[in-house]
Scaffold this motif. Structure first.
Motif, short mmCIF file in Angstrom:
data_model
loop_
_atom_site.label_atom_id
_atom_site.label_comp_id
_atom_site.label_asym_id
_atom_site.label_seq_id
_atom_site.Cartn_x
_atom_site.Cartn_y
_atom_site.Cartn_z
N PHE A 137 0.84 -1.19 0.00
CA PHE A 137 0.00 0.00 0.00
C PHE A 137 0.88 1.26 0.00
O PHE A 137 0.58 2.24 -0.67
N LYS A 138 1.98 1.20 0.78
CA LYS A 138 2.88 2.37 0.87
C LYS A 138 3.56 2.62 -0.48
O LYS A 138 3.73 3.77 -0.90
N LYS A 139 3.96 1.55 -1.18
CA LYS A 139 4.56 1.72 -2.50
C LYS A 139 3.58 2.37 -3.47
O LYS A 139 3.93 3.29 -4.20
N ALA A 140 2.33 1.90 -3.44
CA ALA A 140 1.30 2.49 -4.31
C ALA A 140 1.06 3.95 -3.96
O ALA A 140 0.94 4.81 -4.83
N TYR A 141 1.01 4.23 -2.65
CA TYR A 141 0.81 5.60 -2.15
C TYR A 141 1.95 6.52 -2.60
O TYR A 141 1.72 7.65 -3.06
N ASP A 142 3.20 6.04 -2.52
CA ASP A 142 4.36 6.85 -2.93
C ASP A 142 4.34 7.13 -4.43
O ASP A 142 4.65 8.25 -4.87
N VAL A 143 3.99 6.13 -5.24
CA VAL A 143 3.90 6.33 -6.69
C VAL A 143 2.81 7.35 -7.02
O VAL A 143 2.99 8.21 -7.88
N ALA A 144 1.67 7.26 -6.33
CA ALA A 144 0.58 8.20 -6.55
C ALA A 144 1.02 9.63 -6.21
O ALA A 144 0.68 10.58 -6.92
N LYS A 145 1.79 9.78 -5.14
CA LYS A 145 2.29 11.11 -4.76
C LYS A 145 3.26 11.65 -5.80
O LYS A 145 3.21 12.84 -6.16
N GLU A 146 4.15 10.79 -6.28
CA GLU A 146 5.10 11.23 -7.30
C GLU A 146 4.40 11.72 -8.56
O GLU A 146 4.87 12.65 -9.23
N LYS A 148 1.22 12.85 -8.60
CA LYS A 148 0.20 13.84 -8.23
C LYS A 148 -1.21 13.39 -8.65
O LYS A 148 -2.01 14.19 -9.13
N ASP A 149 -1.49 12.11 -8.44
CA ASP A 149 -2.81 11.56 -8.71
C ASP A 149 -3.63 11.65 -7.42
O ASP A 149 -3.57 10.77 -6.55
N ASN A 150 -4.42 12.73 -7.28
CA ASN A 150 -5.05 13.05 -6.00
C ASN A 150 -6.01 11.97 -5.51
O ASN A 150 -6.03 11.62 -4.32
N ILE A 151 -6.84 11.46 -6.40
CA ILE A 151 -7.82 10.44 -5.99
C ILE A 151 -7.10 9.19 -5.49
O ILE A 151 -7.47 8.62 -4.45
N LYS A 152 -6.06 8.78 -6.22
CA LYS A 152 -5.32 7.59 -5.80
C LYS A 152 -4.59 7.84 -4.48
O LYS A 152 -4.48 6.94 -3.64
N ILE A 153 -4.07 9.07 -4.29
CA ILE A 153 -3.42 9.39 -3.01
C ILE A 153 -4.41 9.20 -1.86
O ILE A 153 -4.10 8.57 -0.84
N GLY A 154 -5.62 9.74 -2.02
CA GLY A 154 -6.65 9.61 -0.98
C GLY A 154 -7.04 8.17 -0.73
O GLY A 154 -7.17 7.74 0.42
N ILE A 177 -5.97 8.98 7.62
CA ILE A 177 -7.38 9.29 7.37
C ILE A 177 -7.56 10.78 7.11
O ILE A 177 -8.22 11.19 6.15
N LEU A 178 -6.98 11.61 7.98
CA LEU A 178 -7.10 13.06 7.83
C LEU A 178 -6.46 13.54 6.53
O LEU A 178 -6.91 14.52 5.93
N GLU A 179 -5.43 12.83 6.08
CA GLU A 179 -4.82 13.19 4.80
C GLU A 179 -5.73 12.82 3.63
O GLU A 179 -5.81 13.54 2.63
N SER A 180 -6.44 11.69 3.75
CA SER A 180 -7.26 11.20 2.63
C SER A 180 -8.52 12.03 2.41
O SER A 180 -8.99 12.17 1.28
N ILE A 181 -9.10 12.59 3.49
CA ILE A 181 -10.40 13.25 3.39
C ILE A 181 -10.42 14.40 2.38
O ILE A 181 -11.33 14.45 1.53
N PRO A 182 -9.46 15.34 2.37
CA PRO A 182 -9.51 16.42 1.37
C PRO A 182 -9.42 15.91 -0.07
O PRO A 182 -10.06 16.46 -0.96
N PRO A 188 -18.23 10.94 -4.31
CA PRO A 188 -19.37 10.49 -3.50
C PRO A 188 -19.29 9.04 -3.05
O PRO A 188 -19.86 8.67 -2.03
N GLY A 189 -18.56 8.20 -3.79
CA GLY A 189 -18.45 6.81 -3.38
C GLY A 189 -17.38 6.57 -2.33
O GLY A 189 -17.52 5.69 -1.48
N LEU A 190 -16.29 7.37 -2.36
CA LEU A 190 -15.15 7.13 -1.48
C LEU A 190 -15.14 8.02 -0.23
O LEU A 190 -14.60 7.61 0.81
#
Length: 555
Positions: A137-146, A148-154, A177-182, A188-190
């Motif tokens: 999950f952390k690898k996927a999260y880091d790639v999403a951040k690199e 700048k895919d906002n939905i995937k980051i959340g 959780i607090l990072e994902s909310i914005p 509407p689904g997530l």
């Protein structure tokens, strides 16, 4: 004139047929055709027609491999993994996900890598391997951040929070959780999923009222409660919050309301467990025992479903293997038929040549004999080729029998795993029941009027007789040895310093029970359970980075 027109018309028809003939194989070798196979395979997967799905996706995979279409090859492998995931065959799913991951790393864009990393993490999470789940999950999260895919980051931040909850790391969970909310606010689904995860965090942190109020607000303001089973998750938070607040009547009411909605078996089991806790708190021990029995019955149903899935998976694997074998056999047949065709054409040409040369009397008799000898040699070559083809078909049949033998081995392995699940479920059930009986005895023994009622004293003695002793452990070891023949003896040979209690603890680990479940069975705290595990690892002289479960699985 008419003859010339007819010839022109025939020539046109011939060209049209030739174009159609050439177009058919060319279309079958395009990315459009490959994409069509993948989409049809995905549609068949969602329709739960897994054999058809795997056939189509396997065909697409072969086509993509042949032409080096890496995007299509990734999609075919990833969706084959998804099909096995739907069939609950997590081992096969992981195999194809890892193939997809290697393709994404070497040949494709980061967005493909993110998708398969998340899929791999979900598999590990399902298997309760939270360390590996967090890593992917952390690898996927880091790639999403690199990227700048906002939905995937959340989304990946929310997944990391869920894993942190499972490992009781509440501070880290809340941060994600607090990072994902914005990032998910406009989804509407997530977005409701992120809010439910936050309510779960409050509940685990001991803020029951705050968690309940958030959950109740979500329940009334979420438009689609069926999406991702969000309504069930919210209701579970509300019930457990009422239970922790001591409002047992409302907890009971909400639990029955959720049961009335006819949820899935996993949800039913959770509700039965919550009702058991409610009735223990309200001293309604008869009802508590009834729901304990309901939990056991639900576990048996779940095991039956899993057994059915395992059987279905084996049948699907067999049919897919048979499908691959049939493709190979058909290919061999077509190759042999083409060779036969070429030989026949050559033979006919040779005969025609002989006839023409004979009619013209060009060649001498020794030339004619030479041509006849060549013809006989070709016939012999045809017979040898036919024998070779028959040998190839025989080899394919032998390969098919070996495949059936491998499937039988897989079935026996699955049967052992099924028996271990039933054995662990039975042990957990007996442990829970003994704990409940002890609570009932303790509660009754504290009554000041106990000495006045002989019948009540007799009832307490009867309850005590239901408590299981070490004889139950002896019975458990007997059944465990029947299922896992020779495991205990091998363990004693490798580690003679282990005592009976150590062997009992190790047996529970070998059955893949969690620390919480083992602690419940041994009637100790989770912390004491972890310390005992560390002591046994040290006693077995295993290195710190060695997983004891992986070590035991290799014995």
């Amino acid at each position: 004139m008419k003859t010339r027109k007819k010839n022109k018309y025939a020539h046109t028809v011939y060209l049209l047929l030739l174009c159609l003939f050439l177009y058919a194989p060319s279309y079958a070798n395009t990315t459009t055709h490959c994409d069509s196979l993948i989409q049809k395979g995905i549609d068949a997967m969602w329709d739960k027609n897994y054999v058809k799905s795997l056939e189509l996706l396997t065909q697409a995979k072969s086509l993509a491999e042949k032409n080096h279409w890496y995007k299509q090859l990734f999609l075919a492998n990833n969706n084959i993994g998804a099909t096995y995931y739907q069939m609950l065959d997590y081992g096969e799913a992981l195999k194809y996900y890892l193939e997809s991951y290697n393709i994404a790393i070497k040949e494709l864009e980061p967005k493909f890598e993110m998708v398969v990393l998340n899929n791999i993490a979900i598999l590990y999470s399902k298997e309760k391997k939270y360390k590996q789940a967090k890593e992917y999950f952390k690898k996927a999260y880091d790639v999403a951040k690199e990227n700048k895919d906002n939905i995937k980051i959340g989304l990946y931040a929310m997944n990391l929070a869920s894993v942190a909850h499972e490992t009781n790391n509440l501070t880290e969970a809340k941060k994600y959780i607090l990072e994902s909310i914005p990032y998910l606010k406009n989804e509407p689904g997530l977005y409701p999923m992120a809010q439910v995860t936050l309510a779960q965090n409050d509940l685990l942190a001991g803020n029951a009222k705050q968690a309940r109020e958030k959950a109740q607000y979500l329940y009334t303001h979420t438009k689609d409660l069926e999406y991702n089973n969000i309504g069930v998750l919210i209701s579970a938070v509300i019930i457990e919050a009422y239970l922790k607040e001591g409002n047992y009547a409302l907890a009971e009411s909400e639990a029955y309301k959720l049961l009335a909605a006819k949820p899935e078996l996993d949800t039913k089991r959770t509700v039965f467990d919550l009702l058991t806790k409610v009735y223990i708190k309200t001293r309604s021990f008869e009802k508590a025992l009834q729901y304990k029995d309901s939990i056991m019955a639900t576990d048996e149903k779940l095991n039956d479903i899993k057994n059915g899935k395992l059987f279905e998976n084996n049948m699907v694997k067999f049919e897919i293997q048979d499908y691959k074998n049939q493709i190979a056999i058909n290919e061999e047949k077509r190759s042999a038929e083409r060779q036969w065709f070429y030989y026949i054409i050559t033979f006919i040409i040779a005969i025609v040549t002989i006839i023409i040369l004979s009619l013209r009397n060009i060649l001498a008799k020794h030339k004619q004999k030479k041509l006849i000898a060549e013809r006989n040699e070709k016939v012999l070559a045809l017979e040898l080729e036919k024998e070779k083809t028959e040998n190839l078909l025989l080899e394919k049949q032998i390969s098919e029998k070996e495949t059936i033998a491998l499937l039988e081995q897989e079935r026996l392995k699955n049967e052992i795993e099924t028996r271990n699940r039933k054995l662990s479920a039975k042990a957990l059930y007996l442990s829970g029941k003994n704990q409940l009986i002890e609570e009932v005895i303790s509660s009754l023994s504290q009554l000041p009027e106990l000495s006045k009622y002989q019948s009540l004293t007799n009832h307490i003695k009867t309850l005590k007789s239901h408590l299981k002793t070490d004889d139950e452990w002896d019975s458990f070891i007997t059944h465990f040895e029947e299922v896992n023949h020779g495991f205990i003896n091998q363990l004693k040979t490798l580690h003679p310093s282990l005592n009976a209690n150590d062997l009992r603890f190790i047996s529970y680990i070998y059955m893949n029970l969690s620390t919480k479940e083992i602690a419940s069975m041994l009637n100790i705290t989770a912390e004491a359970c972890r310390k005992r595990k560390e002591r046994i690892v040290s006693k077995m002289e295993l290195s710190e980075d060695t997983s004891i479960y992986d070590y035991l699985s290799g014995i």
